[in-house]
Design a protein around this motif. Sequence first.
Motif: not given
Length: 237
Positions: A6, A66, A68, A114, A157
């Motif tokens: 990611l 998000d 991030n 995720f 992942y």
Amino acid sequence: MEKTYLDCLAVFGIGGAHPGGLLLTKKLLAEERFHENMVVLDAGCGTGQTAGYLATEFECQVLAVDYNPLMVEKATERLVKLQKDIRIEVQDIQKLPYEENSIDFVLSESVISFTTPTMSIAELTRVLKENGKLFAIEMVLEQPVSAEERKEIMEFYGMEQLWSVNEWMVAFLAAGLTIQSIDVPELETDNEDSETATDFSLSESIEEDFHNILSQHLIVTENYKKQLGVRIFKCIK
Ligand SMILES: C[S@@+](CC[C@H](N)C(=O)[O-])C[C@H]1O[C@@H](n2cnc3c(N)ncnc32)[C@H](O)[C@@H]1O
């Protein structure tokens, strides 16, 4: 700290970082009816390609989140230029600061996979209005894999689980959603036009490790192309 898949998507700023890209998003939303009073949550918006499309095409109120910060920075760069009704926030979809029954439509394009899916599905369901919809494009396990293979995929992942279609169904139903349909998307691979081509928002310097992660991703997808698939889950609250 170890670099993850990611993190890699974020430094390359890969837009449409879900199977099928923007073209699949357009097909997915083509039959939906949105209007300016509707709040649509792009849960795990990445660089904001879908959020921009939603706000431009449908004139609905878009909430793009998000966890991030680099993704949110890149999404902001893209989305402010549009001058549309879009809110962009750093948020964890497993714990959102929004009221229950406040969102009309939730889209998760390769995001729930995720997270801890039971947590994020429960949270997305909580914020969704009655009769609101949740559409999710997610990775599924098509065939059994050995414990070692499972470990390799999940570790690469950074996933906590690798679910079959049935396991996904159980999770959506357990959260109180009704499943309207589960479809295998048509993924166009050889048609590299502007809608299927990946768009990038590159960071200024990209360490070698991230190039290696991208190459490793191609190897994992090739090695497990029979075992890993994708489904579009359309759910309603
Ligand atoms: C495969 S990318 C897909 C991004 C975007 N939906 C798209 O299609 O381009 C997965 C995204 O989910 C975000 N993400 C992962 N876990 C999250 C969480 N708990 N809360 C919010 N976003 C998360 C990542 O930062 C990343 O941007």
